[in-house]
Every structure is written in structure tokens, then in C-alpha cells.
Design a protein around this motif. Sequence first.
Motif, PDB file in Angstrom:
ATOM      1  N   LEU A  63      46.873  28.479  49.323  1.00 36.06           N
ATOM      2  CA  LEU A  63      46.161  29.174  48.249  1.00 36.06           C
ATOM      3  C   LEU A  63      44.855  28.480  47.901  1.00 36.06           C
ATOM      4  N   PHE A  64      44.880  27.152  47.862  1.00 36.97           N
ATOM      5  CA  PHE A  64      43.688  26.407  47.477  1.00 36.97           C
ATOM      6  C   PHE A  64      42.597  26.503  48.534  1.00 36.97           C
ATOM      7  N   THR A  65      42.928  26.199  49.787  1.00 35.57           N
ATOM      8  CA  THR A  65      41.908  26.120  50.821  1.00 35.57           C
ATOM      9  C   THR A  65      41.390  27.481  51.255  1.00 35.57           C
ATOM     10  N   ARG A  66      42.234  28.489  51.211  1.00 30.19           N
ATOM     11  CA  ARG A  66      41.834  29.790  51.745  1.00 30.19           C
ATOM     12  C   ARG A  66      41.429  30.796  50.670  1.00 30.19           C
ATOM     13  N   GLN A  67      41.751  30.515  49.422  1.00 32.37           N
ATOM     14  CA  GLN A  67      41.526  31.518  48.386  1.00 32.37           C
ATOM     15  C   GLN A  67      40.729  30.952  47.218  1.00 32.37           C
ATOM     16  N   TYR A  68      41.331  30.071  46.436  1.00 27.60           N
ATOM     17  CA  TYR A  68      40.701  29.680  45.175  1.00 27.60           C
ATOM     18  C   TYR A  68      39.545  28.704  45.342  1.00 27.60           C
ATOM     19  N   ALA A  69      39.589  27.812  46.327  1.00 26.49           N
ATOM     20  CA  ALA A  69      38.451  26.909  46.527  1.00 26.49           C
ATOM     21  C   ALA A  69      37.218  27.670  46.994  1.00 26.49           C
ATOM     22  N   ARG A  70      37.416  28.826  47.584  1.00 31.15           N
ATOM     23  CA  ARG A  70      36.299  29.634  48.073  1.00 31.15           C
ATOM     24  C   ARG A  70      35.728  30.554  47.006  1.00 31.15           C
ATOM     25  N   GLY A  89      34.291  36.716  40.555  1.00 35.68           N
ATOM     26  CA  GLY A  89      35.000  36.268  41.747  1.00 35.68           C
ATOM     27  C   GLY A  89      36.315  36.976  41.992  1.00 35.68           C
ATOM     28  N   GLN A  90      36.743  37.818  41.069  1.00 38.06           N
ATOM     29  CA  GLN A  90      38.096  38.366  41.155  1.00 38.06           C
ATOM     30  C   GLN A  90      38.276  39.366  42.293  1.00 38.06           C
ATOM     31  N   ALA A  91      37.222  40.088  42.652  1.00 37.78           N
ATOM     32  CA  ALA A  91      37.348  41.028  43.760  1.00 37.78           C
ATOM     33  C   ALA A  91      37.495  40.301  45.094  1.00 37.78           C
ATOM     34  N   LYS A  92      36.962  39.075  45.164  1.00 38.90           N
ATOM     35  CA  LYS A  92      37.013  38.311  46.411  1.00 38.90           C
ATOM     36  C   LYS A  92      38.205  37.366  46.465  1.00 38.90           C
ATOM     37  N   ALA A  93      38.708  36.969  45.311  1.00 37.36           N
ATOM     38  CA  ALA A  93      39.783  35.970  45.262  1.00 37.36           C
ATOM     39  C   ALA A  93      41.146  36.604  45.487  1.00 37.36           C
ATOM     40  N   VAL A  94      41.230  37.351  46.548  1.00 38.29           N
ATOM     41  CA  VAL A  94      42.496  37.956  46.964  1.00 38.29           C
ATOM     42  C   VAL A  94      42.754  37.523  48.403  1.00 38.29           C
ATOM     43  N   HIS A 130      37.153  39.243  32.503  1.00 34.76           N
ATOM     44  CA  HIS A 130      37.876  38.148  31.860  1.00 34.76           C
ATOM     45  C   HIS A 130      37.947  36.967  32.816  1.00 34.76           C
ATOM     46  N   TRP A 131      38.263  35.807  32.278  1.00 34.36           N
ATOM     47  CA  TRP A 131      38.545  34.626  33.079  1.00 34.36           C
ATOM     48  C   TRP A 131      40.056  34.547  33.283  1.00 34.36           C
TER      49      TRP A 131
END
Length: 212
Positions: A63-70, A89-94, A130-131
Motif C-alpha cells: 500500500l505504501f510503495t505502490r499507492q500512498y507514497a505516490r 489525490g483521491q482519484a489517483k490513490a486507488v 475532504h482530507w
Amino acid sequence: MPTTNRNDSANSPVNAPVTAAIEDAGVVSRLLAGAFVDDPMMRWFFPDDASRPAQLGRYFTTLFTRQYARHGVCERTEAAAAFWVAPEGQAKAVPDEETVQELQNLLGDRASLFQDAVEAAARHAPQEPHWYLAVVGADPAAQGRGHGAALLRSGLARADAAGLPAYLESSKPSNLPFYEYFGFTVQEELKLPGGGPALWAMRREPRRPAGA
């Protein structure tokens, strides 16, 4: 997905949060694996007590390396880590297809339960900007030292500066008072499909930044 704070004290001395970079993946995944090892939802996804710590390490690394860190805002202290997602970032953080496949391989026969839980939670997320606090957790050995509180304050300061609400989900009822202390209120109690644990959706309205 659910957050945990390990009951960190809001008034304890803390290390200042710093940005968590990709090279911090080992530290971040270790901290979060320890924080979530007894979380109801993680116990449901990874029911074997013996293998759960290692599985959680792989889960949070992915999750960190492939999603949220990006696409998110990731911070850590010496004993805690948090993943936030700003509205833009929410549209991309999937998860992309490769990430989904990695998670499915890790979850095995629990993969469909995981997918159903993600979709159920998403249906109840706020529609306005929202955050989103995706993950926050601290090493159990650092309980009461305020690491989780420091990370929470840091993200909420960004939300307040933007004049936007914050949102999270928690599957651990003992953590609800902690989030309520910071201004979150329970919006809804969700019962996840497939016999999963309860999930509490919590929202916090923006506050005027100090000195504004």
C-alpha cells in the motif's frame, strides 16, 4: 480503511513528523504491522495469528510503495506512521491492476472479503472535497508517547489550512474517544458484508487555524 492509534497520549512529548519516503518502506511497514496486529479488521483479513505479522508487513509495504507514497501525504515519527490523501489525490490513490493482483495474492481466499469491504466503505465516504486519513498507527512499545497524536495533528493542520473536513474509518471501538478528542464525530456504524467487523465512519469539520 481502518485506522489505529494505540491510545497515544495527546499531551506526551513527541518526535516531529517527517515525510515518509519510499526508502522508509521497511520502517513504515514494520511500525504499521505492529500497530495493526490486533486490529479487528486485520484479524478478519488475516485470521492466522502466527502468519499475520509477516502478512501485514507485506500488506503495508504494498500500500505504501505502490499507492500512498505516490499519491498521498505520508509522514512518520520514530515510532508511528500515517497516510493521508488530499482531495486532489483521491482519484489517483486507488490501487492499479498490478497492486490489486499483489493484494489478492497476499490475501488468498480472503481477497473477495477485502474487495467487498473496500467497496462498502467507499460507498459511505463524503462526496465533497475532504482530507482522508487512510492509515495511522504506532508501535505498541511507544504507547502513551504521543506519536500517533503528532501525526494526527499534522494532517489536521493541512485540512484546517484548506478549510476542508477530515474523514476516517476505524474498526477498533477503543480508538473512537481518541479521534473524538481531536474533533471527529461518528457519522455512521457500518456492518461490513460477509460477516466482517463493524466499521465506524468519522468526520471532523474544519477549524480556523491558530492565529488566523
